[in-house]
Design an enzyme around this catalytic site. Structure first.
Site, PDB file in Angstrom:
ATOM      1  N   HIS A  54      -0.846  -3.828  -4.200  1.00 52.22           N
ATOM      2  CA  HIS A  54      -0.647  -3.680  -3.190  1.00 52.22           C
ATOM      3  C   HIS A  54      -0.797  -4.351  -1.860  1.00 52.22           C
ATOM      4  CE1 HIS A  54      -0.958   0.946  -2.582  1.00 52.22           C
ATOM      5  NE2 HIS A  54       0.168   0.283  -2.282  1.00 52.22           N
ATOM      6  N   HIS A  56      -0.804  -2.997   1.452  1.00 54.10           N
ATOM      7  CA  HIS A  56      -1.310  -1.630   2.012  1.00 54.10           C
ATOM      8  C   HIS A  56      -2.815  -1.993   2.118  1.00 54.10           C
ATOM      9  CE1 HIS A  56       2.666   0.771   1.356  1.00 54.10           C
ATOM     10  NE2 HIS A  56       2.529  -0.046   1.537  1.00 54.10           N
ATOM     11  N   ASP A  58      -4.858   0.116   3.147  1.00 54.43           N
ATOM     12  CA  ASP A  58      -5.837   1.008   2.606  1.00 54.43           C
ATOM     13  C   ASP A  58      -5.891   0.460   0.839  1.00 54.43           C
ATOM     14  OD1 ASP A  58      -2.390   1.943   1.970  1.00 54.43           O
ATOM     15  OD2 ASP A  58      -3.614   3.193   0.699  1.00 54.43           O
ATOM     16  N   HIS A  59      -5.819  -0.385   0.985  1.00 57.01           N
ATOM     17  CA  HIS A  59      -6.353  -0.875  -1.560  1.00 57.01           C
ATOM     18  C   HIS A  59      -6.105  -2.702  -0.724  1.00 57.01           C
ATOM     19  CE1 HIS A  59      -3.397   1.707  -3.223  1.00 57.01           C
ATOM     20  NE2 HIS A  59      -3.193   2.517  -1.586  1.00 57.01           N
ATOM     21  N   HIS A 112       7.163   1.653  -4.331  1.00 57.69           N
ATOM     22  CA  HIS A 112       6.463   1.729  -3.344  1.00 57.69           C
ATOM     23  C   HIS A 112       6.529   0.316  -2.784  1.00 57.69           C
ATOM     24  CE1 HIS A 112       3.370   4.577  -1.035  1.00 57.69           C
ATOM     25  NE2 HIS A 112       3.083   2.759  -1.522  1.00 57.69           N
ATOM     26  N   ASP A 129      -0.286   2.612  -6.322  1.00 58.25           N
ATOM     27  CA  ASP A 129       0.723   3.971  -6.074  1.00 58.25           C
ATOM     28  C   ASP A 129       2.148   4.275  -6.890  1.00 58.25           C
ATOM     29  OD1 ASP A 129      -1.317   4.307  -4.078  1.00 58.25           O
ATOM     30  OD2 ASP A 129      -0.528   3.865  -2.127  1.00 58.25           O
ATOM     31  N   HIS A 167      -4.891   7.872  -5.381  1.00 58.70           N
ATOM     32  CA  HIS A 167      -5.164   9.133  -4.400  1.00 58.70           C
ATOM     33  C   HIS A 167      -5.583  10.177  -4.122  1.00 58.70           C
ATOM     34  CE1 HIS A 167      -3.677   6.651  -0.252  1.00 58.70           C
ATOM     35  NE2 HIS A 167      -3.046   5.778  -1.145  1.00 58.70           N
TER      36      HIS A 167
END
Length: 255
Positions: A54, A56, A58-59, A112, A129, A167
């Site tokens: 996805h 985001h 942080d990915h 998400h 996530d 995570h």
């Protein structure tokens, strides 16, 4: 060499998963390039693919820097927020990494985010996530009904499937799950094991999907104990799985 999967920690809680045979590798959700590149250099690995779940930061935050070093196929969802994806995927498509003998089926798992996907083969689930141990992703762009449907898509996968989540949230998730099901013996045992592992700074992942079906309240929205807990929390919820999921998710968000 047999395939290995190793977690590269990034930020405070992220894991960048690297699938490799000690020569070539694929990287899942590289939110940070620095840690990924250090791992590649330390192990002498040649990058051959990126797998993205996805949009985001942080990915995907490290994707551009990784591609600046080496152009490789980038498999990910169809989402204009992810221009680096050159192999866009939809439900039922396959992501191929022939250098490692890997072929993943894609499931669309909105909730998400609206375009989240997961990758699975007979042995493993790259969950991003969507699913965590004893938890699931926060609903930033989706609804409880969407996320319940997304989690239901995991139903046909075998109990032995190894789940690689993005995570290290397991300790907090277990503490919340015990609020929902305080008498769940499997959950009690897992929570104690997680406390031991984290006290020693050990990872809690991957986990088997069958294990998650026994301990994760978000996979247990049809269980009488979880339905009862949801109705105690919000009287009148009933037993519809999406409604139960919504109560448990709101409860977790406030926990």
């Amino acid at each position: 060499m047999p395939l290995q999967i190793q977690a590269v920690p990034a930020f405070e809680t992220n894991y960048i998963w690297v699938l490799h045979d000690e020569q070539r590798c694929a990287i899942v959700d590289p939110g940070s390039a620095a840690e990924a590149l250090e791992f590649l250099d330390r192990h002498g690995l040649n990058l051959c693919a990126l797998l993205l779940t996805h949009h985001h930061a942080d990915h995907i935050g490290g994707v551009d820097e990784l591609l600046a070093r080496q152009r490789v196929p980038v498999w990910g969802p169809k989402d204009t927020r992810m221009p680096q994806v050159n192999h866009p995927l939809s439900e039922g498509d396959r992501a191929e990494v022939p250098e490692l003998g890997l072929s993943f089926e894609v499931l669309e798992t909105p909730g998400h985010t609206r375009s989240h996907i997961v990758f699975h083969d007979p042995a493993r689930l790259l969950a991003g996530d969507t699913l965590f141990s004893a938890g699931c992703g926060r609903l930033f762009e989706g609804t409880p009904k969407q996320m319940q449907r997304s989690l239901d898509k995991l139903g046909p996968l075998a109990d032995q499937t190894e789940v690689y989540c993005a995570h290290e949230y397991t300790r907090d998730n277990c503490r919340f799950a015990l609020e929902v099901e305080p008498d769940n013996a499997a959950l009690q045992e897992w929570a104690a094991e997680v406390e031991r592992r984290r006290a020693d700074d050990r990872i809690t992942l991957p986990v088997r999907l069958g294990h998650e079906r026994a301990v994760n309240p978000f996979l247990r929205t049809r269980e009488p104990s979880v339905i009862e807990a949801a109705n105690r929390r919000e009287p009148g919820t009933g037993d519809d799985p999406a409604a139960v999921f919504g109560v448990i998710r709101r409860w977790k968000d406030a926990f």
